[in-house]
Every structure is written in C-alpha cells, then in structure tokens.
Design a protein around this motif. Structure first.
Motif, PDB file in Angstrom:
ATOM      1  N   VAL A  88       9.347   5.036  13.316  1.00  0.00           N
ATOM      2  CA  VAL A  88       7.982   5.111  13.856  1.00  0.00           C
ATOM      3  C   VAL A  88       7.260   3.798  13.581  1.00  0.00           C
ATOM      4  CG1 VAL A  88       7.738   7.629  13.667  1.00  0.00           C
ATOM      5  CG2 VAL A  88       7.131   6.184  11.710  1.00  0.00           C
ATOM      6  N   GLY A  89       6.174   3.611  14.317  1.00  0.00           N
ATOM      7  CA  GLY A  89       5.334   2.431  14.144  1.00  0.00           C
ATOM      8  C   GLY A  89       5.509   1.449  15.288  1.00  0.00           C
ATOM      9  N   TYR A  90       4.586   0.506  15.403  1.00  0.00           N
ATOM     10  CA  TYR A  90       4.601  -0.511  16.451  1.00  0.00           C
ATOM     11  C   TYR A  90       4.804   0.129  17.841  1.00  0.00           C
ATOM     12  CZ  TYR A  90       5.034  -5.196  18.387  1.00  0.00           C
ATOM     13  OH  TYR A  90       4.820  -6.345  19.108  1.00  0.00           O
ATOM     14  N   GLY A  91       4.108   1.229  18.077  1.00  0.00           N
ATOM     15  CA  GLY A  91       4.168   1.924  19.370  1.00  0.00           C
ATOM     16  C   GLY A  91       5.060   3.137  19.370  1.00  0.00           C
ATOM     17  N   LEU A  92       6.028   3.181  18.452  1.00  0.00           N
ATOM     18  CA  LEU A  92       6.958   4.320  18.434  1.00  0.00           C
ATOM     19  C   LEU A  92       6.361   5.457  17.601  1.00  0.00           C
ATOM     20  CD1 LEU A  92       8.805   1.530  18.443  1.00  0.00           C
ATOM     21  CD2 LEU A  92      10.606   3.235  18.532  1.00  0.00           C
ATOM     22  N   ASP A  93       6.595   6.667  18.079  1.00  0.00           N
ATOM     23  CA  ASP A  93       5.943   7.817  17.459  1.00  0.00           C
ATOM     24  C   ASP A  93       6.941   8.879  17.033  1.00  0.00           C
ATOM     25  OD1 ASP A  93       6.614   8.519  20.232  1.00  0.00           O
ATOM     26  OD2 ASP A  93       5.534  10.380  19.806  1.00  0.00           O
ATOM     27  N   TYR A  94       6.445   9.804  16.255  1.00  0.00           N
ATOM     28  CA  TYR A  94       7.117  11.091  16.109  1.00  0.00           C
ATOM     29  C   TYR A  94       6.063  12.137  16.444  1.00  0.00           C
ATOM     30  CZ  TYR A  94       9.245  15.266  14.438  1.00  0.00           C
ATOM     31  OH  TYR A  94       9.735  16.545  14.391  1.00  0.00           O
ATOM     32  N   ALA A  95       6.262  12.891  17.536  1.00  0.00           N
ATOM     33  CA  ALA A  95       5.286  13.884  17.988  1.00  0.00           C
ATOM     34  C   ALA A  95       3.873  13.277  18.029  1.00  0.00           C
ATOM     35  CB  ALA A  95       5.328  15.128  17.094  1.00  0.00           C
ATOM     36  N   ASP A  96       3.809  12.065  18.592  1.00  0.00           N
ATOM     37  CA  ASP A  96       2.537  11.339  18.774  1.00  0.00           C
ATOM     38  C   ASP A  96       1.852  10.912  17.484  1.00  0.00           C
ATOM     39  OD1 ASP A  96       1.642  10.368  21.242  1.00  0.00           O
ATOM     40  OD2 ASP A  96       1.427  12.408  22.013  1.00  0.00           O
ATOM     41  N   ILE A 131      11.365  -2.712   9.008  1.00  0.00           N
ATOM     42  CA  ILE A 131      11.064  -4.046   9.543  1.00  0.00           C
ATOM     43  C   ILE A 131       9.565  -4.293   9.361  1.00  0.00           C
ATOM     44  CG2 ILE A 131      11.190  -5.543  11.576  1.00  0.00           C
ATOM     45  CD1 ILE A 131      13.378  -3.630  12.632  1.00  0.00           C
ATOM     46  N   THR A 132       9.241  -5.404   8.734  1.00  0.00           N
ATOM     47  CA  THR A 132       7.828  -5.676   8.437  1.00  0.00           C
ATOM     48  C   THR A 132       7.103  -6.210   9.677  1.00  0.00           C
ATOM     49  OG1 THR A 132       8.222  -7.975   7.807  1.00  0.00           O
ATOM     50  CG2 THR A 132       8.468  -6.307   6.061  1.00  0.00           C
ATOM     51  N   GLU A 133       5.791  -6.193   9.562  1.00  0.00           N
ATOM     52  CA  GLU A 133       4.946  -6.726  10.631  1.00  0.00           C
ATOM     53  C   GLU A 133       5.294  -8.199  10.926  1.00  0.00           C
ATOM     54  OE1 GLU A 133       0.816  -6.269   9.665  1.00  0.00           O
ATOM     55  OE2 GLU A 133       0.168  -6.962  11.637  1.00  0.00           O
ATOM     56  N   THR A 148       0.849  -1.200   0.000  1.00  0.00           N
ATOM     57  CA  THR A 148       0.000   0.000   0.000  1.00  0.00           C
ATOM     58  C   THR A 148       0.886   1.251   0.000  1.00  0.00           C
ATOM     59  OG1 THR A 148      -0.064  -0.236   2.390  1.00  0.00           O
ATOM     60  CG2 THR A 148      -1.963  -1.032   1.183  1.00  0.00           C
ATOM     61  N   ASP A 149       0.304   2.370  -0.375  1.00  0.00           N
ATOM     62  CA  ASP A 149       1.070   3.621  -0.416  1.00  0.00           C
ATOM     63  C   ASP A 149       1.529   4.018   0.977  1.00  0.00           C
ATOM     64  OD1 ASP A 149       0.875   3.879  -3.106  1.00  0.00           O
ATOM     65  OD2 ASP A 149      -0.890   5.185  -3.056  1.00  0.00           O
ATOM     66  N   LEU A 150       2.767   4.477   1.064  1.00  0.00           N
ATOM     67  CA  LEU A 150       3.291   4.934   2.349  1.00  0.00           C
ATOM     68  C   LEU A 150       2.884   6.385   2.594  1.00  0.00           C
ATOM     69  CD1 LEU A 150       6.926   3.481   2.211  1.00  0.00           C
ATOM     70  CD2 LEU A 150       4.947   2.567   3.432  1.00  0.00           C
ATOM     71  N   HIS A 151       2.767   6.733   3.864  1.00  0.00           N
ATOM     72  CA  HIS A 151       2.517   8.119   4.244  1.00  0.00           C
ATOM     73  C   HIS A 151       3.666   8.993   3.710  1.00  0.00           C
ATOM     74  CE1 HIS A 151       2.312  11.606   6.933  1.00  0.00           C
ATOM     75  NE2 HIS A 151       1.045  11.287   7.140  1.00  0.00           N
ATOM     76  N   PRO A 152       3.393  10.222   3.276  1.00  0.00           N
ATOM     77  CA  PRO A 152       4.451  11.071   2.708  1.00  0.00           C
ATOM     78  C   PRO A 152       5.618  11.375   3.661  1.00  0.00           C
ATOM     79  CG  PRO A 152       2.316  12.232   2.796  1.00  0.00           C
ATOM     80  CD  PRO A 152       2.050  10.795   3.081  1.00  0.00           C
ATOM     81  N   ASP A 153       5.411  11.259   4.976  1.00  0.00           N
ATOM     82  CA  ASP A 153       6.510  11.478   5.937  1.00  0.00           C
ATOM     83  C   ASP A 153       7.483  10.295   5.976  1.00  0.00           C
ATOM     84  OD1 ASP A 153       5.258  13.791   6.673  1.00  0.00           O
ATOM     85  OD2 ASP A 153       4.678  13.115   8.690  1.00  0.00           O
ATOM     86  N   ILE A 154       7.062   9.174   5.425  1.00  0.00           N
ATOM     87  CA  ILE A 154       7.834   7.939   5.605  1.00  0.00           C
ATOM     88  C   ILE A 154       8.723   7.639   4.405  1.00  0.00           C
ATOM     89  CG2 ILE A 154       7.532   5.414   5.709  1.00  0.00           C
ATOM     90  CD1 ILE A 154       5.311   6.064   7.786  1.00  0.00           C
ATOM     91  N   LYS A 155       9.991   7.338   4.717  1.00  0.00           N
ATOM     92  CA  LYS A 155      10.966   7.058   3.665  1.00  0.00           C
ATOM     93  C   LYS A 155      10.867   5.603   3.202  1.00  0.00           C
ATOM     94  CE  LYS A 155      15.939   7.448   2.874  1.00  0.00           C
ATOM     95  NZ  LYS A 155      17.225   7.690   3.544  1.00  0.00           N
ATOM     96  N   ARG A 156      10.921   4.691   4.146  1.00  0.00           N
ATOM     97  CA  ARG A 156      10.847   3.266   3.778  1.00  0.00           C
ATOM     98  C   ARG A 156      10.490   2.424   5.000  1.00  0.00           C
ATOM     99  NH1 ARG A 156      16.827   0.843   4.470  1.00  0.00           N
ATOM    100  NH2 ARG A 156      17.595   2.421   5.898  1.00  0.00           N
ATOM    101  N   ILE A 157      10.032   1.221   4.716  1.00  0.00           N
ATOM    102  CA  ILE A 157       9.768   0.256   5.796  1.00  0.00           C
ATOM    103  C   ILE A 157      11.072  -0.458   6.116  1.00  0.00           C
ATOM    104  CG2 ILE A 157       8.526  -1.842   6.428  1.00  0.00           C
ATOM    105  CD1 ILE A 157       6.217  -0.882   4.677  1.00  0.00           C
ATOM    106  N   THR A 215       0.607   3.765  15.440  1.00  0.00           N
ATOM    107  CA  THR A 215      -0.146   2.510  15.268  1.00  0.00           C
ATOM    108  C   THR A 215       0.152   1.791  13.947  1.00  0.00           C
ATOM    109  OG1 THR A 215      -2.023   3.800  14.467  1.00  0.00           O
ATOM    110  CG2 THR A 215      -2.020   3.198  16.800  1.00  0.00           C
ATOM    111  N   LEU A 216       1.146   2.242  13.219  1.00  0.00           N
ATOM    112  CA  LEU A 216       1.560   1.470  12.039  1.00  0.00           C
ATOM    113  C   LEU A 216       2.007   0.078  12.501  1.00  0.00           C
ATOM    114  CD1 LEU A 216       3.758   4.148  10.200  1.00  0.00           C
ATOM    115  CD2 LEU A 216       1.467   3.349   9.546  1.00  0.00           C
ATOM    116  N   PRO A 217       1.674  -0.979  11.765  1.00  0.00           N
ATOM    117  CA  PRO A 217       2.022  -2.332  12.221  1.00  0.00           C
ATOM    118  C   PRO A 217       3.488  -2.696  11.981  1.00  0.00           C
ATOM    119  CG  PRO A 217       0.797  -2.445  10.166  1.00  0.00           C
ATOM    120  CD  PRO A 217       0.819  -0.992  10.566  1.00  0.00           C
ATOM    121  N   TYR A 218       4.176  -1.865  11.177  1.00  0.00           N
ATOM    122  CA  TYR A 218       5.581  -2.119  10.854  1.00  0.00           C
ATOM    123  C   TYR A 218       6.447  -0.997  11.424  1.00  0.00           C
ATOM    124  CZ  TYR A 218       3.776   0.971   7.192  1.00  0.00           C
ATOM    125  OH  TYR A 218       3.131   1.984   6.534  1.00  0.00           O
ATOM    126  N   ILE A 219       7.776  -1.153  11.289  1.00  0.00           N
ATOM    127  CA  ILE A 219       8.703  -0.090  11.693  1.00  0.00           C
ATOM    128  C   ILE A 219       9.203   0.606  10.434  1.00  0.00           C
ATOM    129  CG2 ILE A 219      11.079   0.270  12.536  1.00  0.00           C
ATOM    130  CD1 ILE A 219       9.178   0.246  14.777  1.00  0.00           C
TER     131      ILE A 219
END
Ligand code: IMP
Ligand code: MG
Length: 181
Positions: A156-164, A13-15, A2-11, A168-172
């Motif tokens: 970010v993801g799997y509990g880790l945030d940037y400015a909240d 670690i997968t779910e 699926t399309d990544l959020h524009p803030d995100i460079k790459r995945i 909730t992304l399932p991957y890192i």
C-alpha cells in the motif's frame, strides 16, 4: 522514523527511493521519445494517479494526460481474472504515441487487458510502464518501463490501496498478512 500504522508490517520502498526512480523513468522516456512531438500518458485509476502525476511533471517531452478506470479486486486481495472497464478515455488515441501508466503488475491480467484494448484502437505506438512488479508468475505482457520488482506481498501507499485505505502514504509498505488474508 514515525510510528507505523498497526496494519503495516514494514516499509519496502522509501519516499526518496520512489522519487529517484520516477525521475529515472522520466529521463528514460524523454530519451526514447526525443524524436516524437507529442505523447499521450494514460494513467490507470485509481492506483496510478499519484505515479502518473509525478511522472508527468518530470517528463519534459510534450505530452497530454488521460485516464482510464479499470475494475479492481473489490475489497478482497484476490482476483478472478475478469477485468472490467469502468471509465474510458476522453479522446481517441488513433495515430498517437501512447504510454500506459500502471501502478503495479500482479497477475498481469489488467495490463494484458489494457494492452489488447488500446492496441485495438490503432495508436502510432504503444508502450507500457508500471512502477512496481511482483516477483511471481504473471501473464506474459510487454513491459517497457518497470520501476521496482518487489516481493509477492500486498503493498500500500503512493496510490496503492487496500480496500481504499493507506493510499496516500508517501512510501510503499507491506501490509500484515492477517489484514488481507
Ligand atoms: P493484476 O491484474 O493482477 O496484474 O493486478 C493489477 C492491479 O491490481 C493493479 O493495478 C492494482 O490496482 C491491483 N493490485 C495488485 N496488487 C496490489 C497490491 O499489492 N497493492 C495494491 N493494489 C494491488
Ligand atoms: Mg490498478
């Protein structure tokens, strides 16, 4: 994919990779604590809440779960080394077998603070678990269980945030540098 959020460079670690590794860590913990009647998992809020939930459900050894909340970097990806306790445990840990569950080790200040603070409460034993560790110079803290070593970038993801955000992304995922610098 699926399309990544524009803030995100790459995945990074997968779910699936995360879930496999969490199961391996749970199995290691079960092996190490098979002579122990009761363990206390201490999840560090907010970043480790998802990891703590998944790990707890995979550990077979009888255990209770408690949480502590520690101050973070605020909304900036920088840190002055001062760690503050925002919310303490519900119960004393004196004489208990304790495992601290953190999301990520960056400078190591947070884990160092946690280790010293919890050791000072005289648990029967104290071990540390972090799902991610950045490849960079960090304080020398004892690490018993480490999920993945990752590059020194903001994730970010799997509990880790940037400015909240992105928690909730399932991957890192690696955040684009211009978002956090
Ligand atoms: P340390 O004290 O510098 O080791 O930082 C640990 C804490 O900072 C972690 O518990 C996270 O809450 C936060 N942190 C550090 N690096 C990252 C990251 O790349 N993404 C999200 N949170 C991070
Ligand atoms: Mg944290």
């Amino acid at each position: 994919m699926t399309d990544l959020h524009p803030d995100i460079k790459r995945i990074l670690i997968t779910e699936d990779q995360i879930q496999t590794r969490v199961a391996e860590i749970a199995a290691e913990i079960d092996q190490d604590y098979k002579q122990i009647d009761m363990v206390v998992l201490i999840g560090i809020l907010k970043g480790a809440f998802i990891f703590t939930a998944d790990l707890s459900r995979k550990i077979v050894t009888p255990h209770s779960v408690d949480f502590m909340s520690i101050s973070s970097y605020g909304d900036q990806a920088e840190f002055d080394g001062a760690v503050r306790l925002i919310m303490d445990l519900r119960k004393p840990i004196t004489g208990q077998h304790v495992i601290v569950v953190e999301d990520i080790l960056d400078t190591g200040h947070t884990m160092s603070y946690l280790y010293q603070t919890l050791q000072g409460r005289n648990p029967a034993s104290l071990k540390t678990c972090t799902l991610f560790k950045k490849k960079r110079d960090s304080l020398d803290v004892p690490l018993d269980y480490v999920g993945f070593e990752i590059p020194d970038v903001w994730v970010v993801g799997y509990g880790l945030d940037y400015a909240d955000t992105h928690r909730t992304l399932p991957y890192i995922a690696e955040l684009k540098k211009d978002v956090y610098s």
